[in-house]
Design an enzyme around this catalytic site. Structure first.
Site, PDB file in Angstrom:
ATOM      1  CB  SER A  33      -0.960   0.081   1.246  1.00  0.00           C
ATOM      2  OG  SER A  33      -1.541   1.262   1.432  1.00  0.00           O
ATOM      3  CE1 TYR A  79      -3.642  -2.025   5.661  1.00  0.00           C
ATOM      4  CE2 TYR A  79      -3.235   0.017   4.849  1.00  0.00           C
ATOM      5  CZ  TYR A  79      -3.563  -1.071   4.688  1.00  0.00           C
ATOM      6  OH  TYR A  79      -3.845  -1.636   3.156  1.00  0.00           O
TER       7      TYR A  79
HETATM    8  N1  LIG Z   1      -8.701  -1.172  -0.769  1.00  0.00           N
HETATM    9  C1  LIG Z   1      -7.636  -0.255  -0.641  1.00  0.00           C
HETATM   10  O1  LIG Z   1      -7.954   0.990  -0.590  1.00  0.00           O
HETATM   11  C2  LIG Z   1      -6.342  -0.872  -0.590  1.00  0.00           C
HETATM   12  C3  LIG Z   1      -5.237   0.173  -0.887  1.00  0.00           C
HETATM   13  C4  LIG Z   1      -3.911  -0.405  -0.649  1.00  0.00           C
HETATM   14  C5  LIG Z   1      -3.609  -1.532  -0.325  1.00  0.00           C
HETATM   15  N2  LIG Z   1      -4.557  -2.401  -0.280  1.00  0.00           N
HETATM   16  C6  LIG Z   1      -4.184  -3.736  -0.032  1.00  0.00           C
HETATM   17  O2  LIG Z   1      -4.719  -4.601  -0.736  1.00  0.00           O
HETATM   18  C7  LIG Z   1      -4.993  -5.920  -0.410  1.00  0.00           C
HETATM   19  C8  LIG Z   1      -6.419  -6.319  -0.711  1.00  0.00           C
HETATM   20  O3  LIG Z   1      -7.349  -5.415  -0.108  1.00  0.00           O
HETATM   21  P1  LIG Z   1      -8.649  -5.360  -0.543  1.00  0.00           P
HETATM   22  O4  LIG Z   1      -9.040  -3.845  -0.805  1.00  0.00           O
HETATM   23  O5  LIG Z   1      -9.163  -6.358  -1.677  1.00  0.00           O
HETATM   24  O6  LIG Z   1      -9.521  -5.840   0.842  1.00  0.00           O
HETATM   25  P2  LIG Z   1     -10.863  -6.569   0.945  1.00  0.00           P
HETATM   26  O7  LIG Z   1     -11.750  -6.371  -0.090  1.00  0.00           O
HETATM   27  O8  LIG Z   1     -11.263  -6.458   2.529  1.00  0.00           O
HETATM   28  O9  LIG Z   1     -10.324  -8.316   0.803  1.00  0.00           O
HETATM   29  C9  LIG Z   1      -9.642  -8.672   1.773  1.00  0.00           C
HETATM   30  C10 LIG Z   1      -9.303 -10.009   1.520  1.00  0.00           C
HETATM   31  O10 LIG Z   1      -8.366 -10.496   2.657  1.00  0.00           O
HETATM   32  C11 LIG Z   1      -8.942 -11.654   3.001  1.00  0.00           C
HETATM   33  N3  LIG Z   1      -8.380 -11.943   4.548  1.00  0.00           N
HETATM   34  C12 LIG Z   1      -8.466 -11.118   5.437  1.00  0.00           C
HETATM   35  N4  LIG Z   1      -8.655 -11.343   6.552  1.00  0.00           N
HETATM   36  C13 LIG Z   1      -8.093 -12.703   6.496  1.00  0.00           C
HETATM   37  C14 LIG Z   1      -7.729 -14.011   7.187  1.00  0.00           C
HETATM   38  N5  LIG Z   1      -7.498 -13.966   8.507  1.00  0.00           N
HETATM   39  N6  LIG Z   1      -7.268 -15.220   6.617  1.00  0.00           N
HETATM   40  C15 LIG Z   1      -7.409 -15.241   5.231  1.00  0.00           C
HETATM   41  N7  LIG Z   1      -8.037 -14.296   4.514  1.00  0.00           N
HETATM   42  C16 LIG Z   1      -8.201 -13.116   5.134  1.00  0.00           C
HETATM   43  C17 LIG Z   1     -10.561 -11.649   3.163  1.00  0.00           C
HETATM   44  O11 LIG Z   1     -11.297 -12.941   2.708  1.00  0.00           O
HETATM   45  P3  LIG Z   1     -11.861 -13.337   3.967  1.00  0.00           P
HETATM   46  O12 LIG Z   1     -12.597 -12.321   4.558  1.00  0.00           O
HETATM   47  O13 LIG Z   1     -13.138 -14.156   3.247  1.00  0.00           O
HETATM   48  O14 LIG Z   1     -11.249 -14.215   4.791  1.00  0.00           O
HETATM   49  C18 LIG Z   1     -10.573 -10.900   1.557  1.00  0.00           C
HETATM   50  O15 LIG Z   1     -10.263 -11.720   0.347  1.00  0.00           O
HETATM   51  C19 LIG Z   1      -4.744  -5.875   1.303  1.00  0.00           C
HETATM   52  O16 LIG Z   1      -3.397  -6.548   1.466  1.00  0.00           O
HETATM   53  C20 LIG Z   1      -4.795  -4.346   1.420  1.00  0.00           C
HETATM   54  O17 LIG Z   1      -4.135  -3.957   2.569  1.00  0.00           O
HETATM   55  C21 LIG Z   1      -5.786  -2.116  -0.384  1.00  0.00           C
END
Ligand SMILES: NC(=O)c1ccc[n+]([C@@H]2O[C@H](COP(=O)([O-])OP(=O)(O)OC[C@H]3O[C@@H](n4cnc5c(N)ncnc54)[C@H](OP(=O)(O)O)[C@@H]3O)[C@@H](O)[C@H]2O)c1
Length: 239
Positions: free
Chosen positions: A141, A154
């Protein structure tokens, strides 16, 4: 042609789902993991609808070391020890002023955003070294490069991820293995809904845009590594 395998954490929704669809479109067999089985099945169905190879689903909780070991073994077995691309994407986010962030919230973020990446990669890497081939993609991120209010926990996990990835990249490149770390700003997913600092959804980066960057990094000639990629909206103020 031999099947190529991509193991994607957090493949149930958001960025992980978009990455699965992009790699699936290129003929990769996706091995998807997350906790929510129904959501994993929905991604598998979307892959099937898109004409991609059938996905392999391995539910796992990335806060649990035993679950991660099981996931790694199942993924290696399913692919015949041939994971071509490992995408460390799963993550959790708690944004709070430092004095309000609990240790259990910090522990969960450290476990999923960093410790699980460390452990899973340690389990998958030997088979890549054996084949002198593989790409490890980490979804970090911009919070892993810049500080911001409410980001003490975070941000720390994403800075840790970056430090680890940068050192790993220097260690494994001599085995022909690429380590690519992607640093998106706010992306239009469930997670971004939790961020008080996120821009409006219409001007955010879309999950498909991050998936496109992942595909670009995988698809460049194997002699070349896009080791770090920052992703930000071109015009965040667009009306
Ligand atoms: N969205 C943003 O603004 C943003 C910006 C920069 C970076 N990111 C990074 O991008 C990545 C994906 O984020 P996203 O935005 O797609 O988030 P999201 O929609 O909240 O999805 C998060 C994913 O992680 C899985 N997860 C969470 N806790 C888990 C656990 N204990 N065990 C196994 N799986 C787990 C969730 O699946 P389950 O809940 O089914 O387990 C889900 O598939 C993350 O690393 C995040 O930090 C996001």
């Amino acid at each position: 042609m031999a099947v190529k395998y991509a193991l994607i954490t957090g493949g149930s929704r958001g960025i992980g789902r978009a990455i699965a669809l992009r790699l699936g479109q290129e003929g990769y067999r996706c091995i998807l993991t997350a906790r929510n089985v129904e959501a994993l099945e929905a991604t598998a169905q979307a892959l099937q609808n898109a004409g991609a190879p059938d996905a392999v689903l391995i539910p796992a909780d990335l806060t649990d070391g035993k679950s991660i070991d099981h996931l790694a073994q199942q993924a290696l077995d399913a692919s015949g020890n041939q994971i071509d691309v490992l995408v460390n994407n799963a993550g959790v986010l708690y944004l709070k002023p430092f004095l309000e962030l609990s240790l259990s919230e910090l522990d969960e973020m450290l476990a999923v955003n960093f410790r699980a990446v460390f452990q899973l990669t340690q389990r998958i890497l030997p088979a890549m070294i054996q084949r002198q081939h593989g790409t490890i993609v980490n979804i970090a991120s911009l919070a892993g490069k810049n500080g911001f209010k409410t980001g003490t926990g975070y941000g720390a996990t994403k800075w840790a991820l970056r430090g680890w990835a940068n050192s790993l990249m220097l260690e494994v490149r001599e085995h022909n293995i690429r380590v690519v770390t992607i640093f998106p700003g706010s992306v239009n997913t469930d997670m971004a809904g939790h961020s008080p600092t996120a821009p409006r959804r219409e001007t955010m980066i879309q999950p498909e845009d991050v998936a496109e960057a992942v595909w670009t990094a995988v698809n460049v000639p194997e002699r070349t590594m896009l080791s770090e990629i920052d992703i930000r909206p071109t015009n965040p103020k667009k009306a």
